[in-house]
Design a protein around this motif. Structure first.
Motif, short mmCIF file in Angstrom:
data_model
loop_
_atom_site.label_atom_id
_atom_site.label_comp_id
_atom_site.label_asym_id
_atom_site.label_seq_id
_atom_site.Cartn_x
_atom_site.Cartn_y
_atom_site.Cartn_z
N ALA A 39 -2.64 0.85 14.04
CA ALA A 39 -3.48 1.62 14.97
C ALA A 39 -3.10 3.09 14.97
O ALA A 39 -3.97 3.97 14.97
CB ALA A 39 -3.36 1.04 16.37
N VAL A 40 -1.79 3.40 14.95
CA VAL A 40 -1.41 4.81 15.01
C VAL A 40 -1.75 5.53 13.71
O VAL A 40 -2.00 6.74 13.73
CB VAL A 40 0.09 5.00 15.36
CG1 VAL A 40 0.41 4.42 16.72
CG2 VAL A 40 1.00 4.42 14.31
N ILE A 41 -1.80 4.81 12.59
CA ILE A 41 -2.25 5.43 11.35
C ILE A 41 -3.71 5.85 11.47
O ILE A 41 -4.09 6.97 11.11
CB ILE A 41 -2.05 4.49 10.15
CG1 ILE A 41 -0.57 4.33 9.82
CG2 ILE A 41 -2.78 5.02 8.92
CD1 ILE A 41 -0.29 3.38 8.67
N VAL A 95 0.80 -1.23 0.00
CA VAL A 95 0.00 0.00 0.00
C VAL A 95 0.83 1.27 0.00
O VAL A 95 0.27 2.37 -0.12
CB VAL A 95 -0.97 0.02 1.21
CG1 VAL A 95 -2.01 -1.07 1.06
CG2 VAL A 95 -0.20 -0.14 2.53
N LEU A 96 2.15 1.18 0.14
CA LEU A 96 3.00 2.36 0.12
C LEU A 96 3.74 2.42 -1.21
O LEU A 96 4.33 1.44 -1.64
CB LEU A 96 4.00 2.33 1.28
CG LEU A 96 3.39 2.35 2.69
CD1 LEU A 96 4.49 2.36 3.74
CD2 LEU A 96 2.47 3.55 2.88
N LEU A 133 -10.52 4.34 5.19
CA LEU A 133 -9.40 3.77 5.93
C LEU A 133 -8.51 2.90 5.06
O LEU A 133 -7.31 2.76 5.36
CB LEU A 133 -9.93 2.96 7.12
CG LEU A 133 -10.59 3.79 8.23
CD1 LEU A 133 -11.20 2.87 9.28
CD2 LEU A 133 -9.59 4.73 8.87
N SER A 134 -9.06 2.31 4.03
CA SER A 134 -8.25 1.41 3.20
C SER A 134 -7.29 2.19 2.31
O SER A 134 -6.37 1.60 1.73
CB SER A 134 -9.15 0.51 2.35
OG SER A 134 -9.97 1.27 1.49
N GLN A 135 -7.48 3.50 2.18
CA GLN A 135 -6.60 4.34 1.38
C GLN A 135 -5.61 5.04 2.30
O GLN A 135 -5.97 5.99 2.99
CB GLN A 135 -7.41 5.37 0.59
CG GLN A 135 -8.53 4.78 -0.26
CD GLN A 135 -8.01 3.87 -1.35
OE1 GLN A 135 -7.03 4.18 -2.02
NE2 GLN A 135 -8.68 2.73 -1.54
N ILE A 136 -4.36 4.58 2.33
CA ILE A 136 -3.36 5.20 3.20
C ILE A 136 -2.76 6.42 2.53
O ILE A 136 -2.29 6.34 1.39
CB ILE A 136 -2.24 4.19 3.54
CG1 ILE A 136 -2.77 3.07 4.41
CG2 ILE A 136 -1.08 4.89 4.25
CD1 ILE A 136 -1.68 2.13 4.90
N PRO A 137 -2.76 7.57 3.21
CA PRO A 137 -2.07 8.75 2.65
C PRO A 137 -0.59 8.44 2.46
O PRO A 137 0.03 7.77 3.28
CB PRO A 137 -2.29 9.82 3.72
CG PRO A 137 -3.46 9.35 4.53
CD PRO A 137 -3.40 7.85 4.50
#
Length: 404
Positions: free
Chosen positions: A256-258, A229-230, A280-284
């Protein structure tokens, strides 16, 4: 602890440095850290505890050249025992080959942009061979989609020979629960996510519960160590430095911290499963990784798995890789717990928290002992020391079970 997103934190923050590659790590600090890493590597025996601290602390291990030396130490893989010539891989009639081939063919984005097609195709062939070689040698392991995202990271950093040895060790320890015939243990590990969030921010926890979003949005994060995802490879290897130096459950603390960092976005989202899952499934991609790594370490010390286990789905303690971490991780004599912490724990003397100690809820006396002695603050150096020393203190005693 406030994990809320700050406008001043992000990709431009010094806390988000990824060594010199990111342009943020001061040259003097970089040189000093490299010297400390080399000193730990040259010690007799190798100072693995110091290497763990270096891997966790700001900037991680800095370069792939250093990772080639340190990652094997973190996984307790003796490089000198790795065969120079790897075993031939039999692809015909291999039950996993077709699925592995499909996944690897879809993994183009995991290779550096601009890499010549011929070089990338050669690496993809090596990637297939590593996966099939490990699975053939360990028939108790079952391939899962996403496994290749972890293996390709090791391949790109270490090369095929070294990557094969480390991936095998990782697969039989940190990743073992993901490679069971069923997803029962994987689901169990995911169930640690909400108790962590609840302890830090009950409002976010309750909103997510009301939306019935569950934890499946974090599945790909967990089983690929965020590799899937990154988009920036520097961020991926920085997280791998951190995870390899820590307890197998650390990726769920980082997840969790994300979520906690994105508090405003979560609370402003439509309170329904579809909307929340999509968010939530889309990580910045511009997360302040160093700050989040520090906070994940803080949370692990304040809320260790042993305190969260009762709220997670119950599994037999001997079934999970996390429960065998004590045997794997603490084999080296030089990895000893902090002597002050041991003495304080034996005396069981209640201590008051020192200035700068981070606490989210009213802690137990035992947690105050840990935090006060370690001097845990939001500074990453302190968090790194706390994560390492706390793991070293708890694990060898066999009196705390992570999955009762």
């Amino acid at each position: 602890m406030n994990l809320k997103k700050s406008r001043s934190a992000g990709a431009s923050s010094p806390l988000n440095g990824i060594g010199k590659q990111g342009g943020y790590y001061a040259d003097s600090k970089r040189k000093r850290k490299i010297a400390e890493i080399n000193q730990a590597l040259n010690a007799v025996p190798v100072d693995v505890a110091a290497l763990r601290r270096m891997a966790i602390s700001e900037g991680g291990l800095l370069t792939d050249e250093i990772r080639c030396k340190v990652w094997p130490r973190l996984l307790n893989v003796p490089v000198e025992s790795i065969p120079e010539k790897l075993e031939e891989v039999q692809r015909e009639n291999n039950k996993d080959y077709n699925q592995v081939l499909l996944d690897v063919q879809r993994s183009l984005r995991r290779f550096p942009p601009g890499m010549p097609d011929e070089q990338r195709e050669g690496l993809q062939e090596e990637l297939i061979d590593i996966i099939l070689r490990v699975l053939h040698k360990n028939p108790q392991l079952h391939y899962y989609q996403g496994y290749h995202d972890i293996v390709v990271t090791f391949l790109l950093v270490l090369g095929e020979r070294l990557a094969t040895a480390l991936v095998e060790k990782l697969s039989t320890h940190h990743l073992r629960d993901f490679m069971d015939p069923t997803m029962d243990n994987t689901k169990h590990i995911l169930n640690y996510l909400m108790p962590i969030i609840e302890r830090v921010n009950p409002e976010v926890h309750d909103f997510m519960q009301q939306a019935e979003v569950g934890t499946i949005f974090a599945l790909s994060w967990l089983i690929t160590w965020f590799g899937h995802v990154l988009s920036d490879f520097r961020h991926v290897v920085r997280l791998y430095d951190f995870f390899l130096a820590c307890h197998p459950l650390m990726p769920i603390y980082f997840a969790a911290v994300i979520v906690l960092y994105r508090e405003d976005e979560v609370l402003e989202c439509e309170c329904d499963m579809a909307s929340m899952h999509h968010l939530l499934s889309q990580i910045p991609q511009d997360l302040p990784y160093e700050m989040l790594i520090s906070r994940a370490g803080d949370l692990f010390v304040q809320f260790p798995p042993s305190e969260l286990a009762r709220e997670a789905t119950q599994q037999r303690s001997q079934q999970t890789a996390a429960s065998t971490f004590k045997d794997f991780e603490l084999a080296s004599a030089q990895q000893r717990p902090d002597t002050v912490l041991r003495r304080r724990k034996r005396e069981q003397a209640p201590l008051e928290a020192q200035p700068g100690t981070m606490a989210v809820v009213q802690p137990t006396a035992r947690r105050f002992v840990r935090l006060a002695v370690m001097g845990l603050t939001v500074a990453l150096g302190a968090a790194a020391l706390a994560v390492v020393n706390s793991a070293l203190e708890w694990a060898p005693k066999l009196d705390l079970q992570f999955f009762p």
